[in-house]
Design a protein around this motif. Structure first.
Motif, PDB file in Angstrom:
ATOM      1  N   ARG A 147      75.367  37.917 -19.278  1.00 15.15           N
ATOM      2  CA  ARG A 147      76.800  38.241 -19.283  1.00 15.15           C
ATOM      3  C   ARG A 147      77.524  37.525 -18.151  1.00 15.15           C
ATOM      4  NH1 ARG A 147      77.504  43.835 -17.354  1.00 15.15           N
ATOM      5  NH2 ARG A 147      77.655  42.755 -15.373  1.00 15.15           N
ATOM      6  N   LYS A 186      65.611  48.792 -12.224  1.00 15.21           N
ATOM      7  CA  LYS A 186      66.387  48.125 -13.272  1.00 15.21           C
ATOM      8  C   LYS A 186      65.398  47.302 -14.080  1.00 15.21           C
ATOM      9  CE  LYS A 186      70.546  46.678 -12.645  1.00 15.21           C
ATOM     10  NZ  LYS A 186      71.835  46.557 -13.307  1.00 15.21           N
ATOM     11  N   GLU A 187      65.221  47.719 -15.337  1.00 11.73           N
ATOM     12  CA  GLU A 187      64.203  47.064 -16.153  1.00 11.73           C
ATOM     13  C   GLU A 187      64.683  45.711 -16.666  1.00 11.73           C
ATOM     14  OE1 GLU A 187      64.506  46.914 -19.741  1.00 11.73           O
ATOM     15  OE2 GLU A 187      66.513  47.688 -19.511  1.00 11.73           O
ATOM     16  N   LYS A 194      67.203  44.944 -10.042  1.00 13.41           N
ATOM     17  CA  LYS A 194      68.326  45.103  -9.111  1.00 13.41           C
ATOM     18  C   LYS A 194      68.227  44.085  -7.974  1.00 13.41           C
ATOM     19  CE  LYS A 194      70.626  48.497  -6.187  1.00 13.41           C
ATOM     20  NZ  LYS A 194      70.619  49.870  -5.666  1.00 13.41           N
ATOM     21  N   MET A 230      70.326  41.101 -19.890  1.00 11.35           N
ATOM     22  CA  MET A 230      71.680  41.247 -20.428  1.00 11.35           C
ATOM     23  C   MET A 230      72.733  40.996 -19.353  1.00 11.35           C
ATOM     24  SD  MET A 230      70.947  44.465 -22.993  1.00 11.35           S
ATOM     25  CE  MET A 230      72.639  44.960 -23.064  1.00 11.35           C
ATOM     26  N   GLU A 231      72.490  41.517 -18.152  1.00 13.62           N
ATOM     27  CA  GLU A 231      73.456  41.324 -17.069  1.00 13.62           C
ATOM     28  C   GLU A 231      73.500  39.861 -16.616  1.00 13.62           C
ATOM     29  OE1 GLU A 231      74.532  43.350 -12.775  1.00 13.62           O
ATOM     30  OE2 GLU A 231      73.442  44.527 -14.270  1.00 13.62           O
ATOM     31  N   TYR A 243      58.707  44.513 -26.763  1.00 17.72           N
ATOM     32  CA  TYR A 243      59.656  44.169 -25.706  1.00 17.72           C
ATOM     33  C   TYR A 243      60.047  42.698 -25.792  1.00 17.72           C
ATOM     34  CZ  TYR A 243      58.397  48.617 -23.602  1.00 17.72           C
ATOM     35  OH  TYR A 243      58.186  49.947 -23.360  1.00 17.72           O
ATOM     36  N   ILE A 249      65.129  44.195 -19.742  1.00 17.96           N
ATOM     37  CA  ILE A 249      66.141  43.987 -20.786  1.00 17.96           C
ATOM     38  C   ILE A 249      67.542  44.115 -20.193  1.00 17.96           C
ATOM     39  CG2 ILE A 249      67.092  44.888 -22.948  1.00 17.96           C
ATOM     40  CD1 ILE A 249      64.416  43.351 -23.282  1.00 17.96           C
ATOM     41  N   GLU A 250      67.737  45.133 -19.376  1.00 18.46           N
ATOM     42  CA  GLU A 250      69.030  45.321 -18.707  1.00 18.46           C
ATOM     43  C   GLU A 250      69.335  44.144 -17.771  1.00 18.46           C
ATOM     44  OE1 GLU A 250      71.351  48.720 -16.045  1.00 18.46           O
ATOM     45  OE2 GLU A 250      69.242  49.002 -16.524  1.00 18.46           O
ATOM     46  N   THR A 251      68.326  43.680 -17.069  1.00 17.32           N
ATOM     47  CA  THR A 251      68.487  42.542 -16.161  1.00 17.32           C
ATOM     48  C   THR A 251      68.869  41.279 -16.933  1.00 17.32           C
ATOM     49  OG1 THR A 251      66.884  43.508 -14.627  1.00 17.32           O
ATOM     50  CG2 THR A 251      67.300  41.137 -14.415  1.00 17.32           C
TER      51      THR A 251
END
Length: 121
Positions: free
Chosen positions: A69, A58-59, A35, A65-66, A90, A61-63
């Motif tokens: 994007r 905020k881990e 984050k 991807m964001e 991972y 993989i999510e970071t």
């Protein structure tokens, strides 16, 4: 040199990576979770992002991807010590998402510097 963002919840890793990259002449900023890392990237996009995978808030993989994007040209190195699983799991997911390089912790200094140099050129 380059502006590099390091995202990792381990202050020792941040310090070690930061000092290694600063000795090579790079400007380094760091964040303790995804984050905070995303906020810093939005404020001042880095030439390269080095992110851990297993983090609170905020881990990785999510970071990843964001970042991909919102900033399709972002260059990313993913790192992982594995948490409760093997880091390879991972890092495999990160590679499938299209990160440029992956490293399991502990990271070999020379391998990291080679990867950074390749991605920045």
């Amino acid at each position: 040199m380059a502006h590099i963002l390091i995202i990792d919840d381990d202050p020792q890793i941040l310090d070690m990576l930061g000092q290694t990259l600063k000795r090579e002449g790079h400007e380094v900023v760091d964040a303790l979770d995804g984050k905070e890392g995303l906020k810093l990237y939005r404020e001042n996009p880095a030439d390269l992002v080095i992110t851990d995978i297993v983090m609170p808030v905020k881990e990785g993989i999510e970071t990843i991807m964001e970042l991909q994007r919102d900033f399709p040209d972002v260059k990313i190195i993913a790192i992982s010590g594995g948490g409760h699983n093997y880091p390879e799991e991972y890092l495999y997911i990160a590679r499938m998402l299209g990160v440029h390089k992956t490293f399991a912790k502990p990271i070999e200094r020379d391998e990291l510097l080679k990867a950074v140099s390749e991605l920045l050129n």
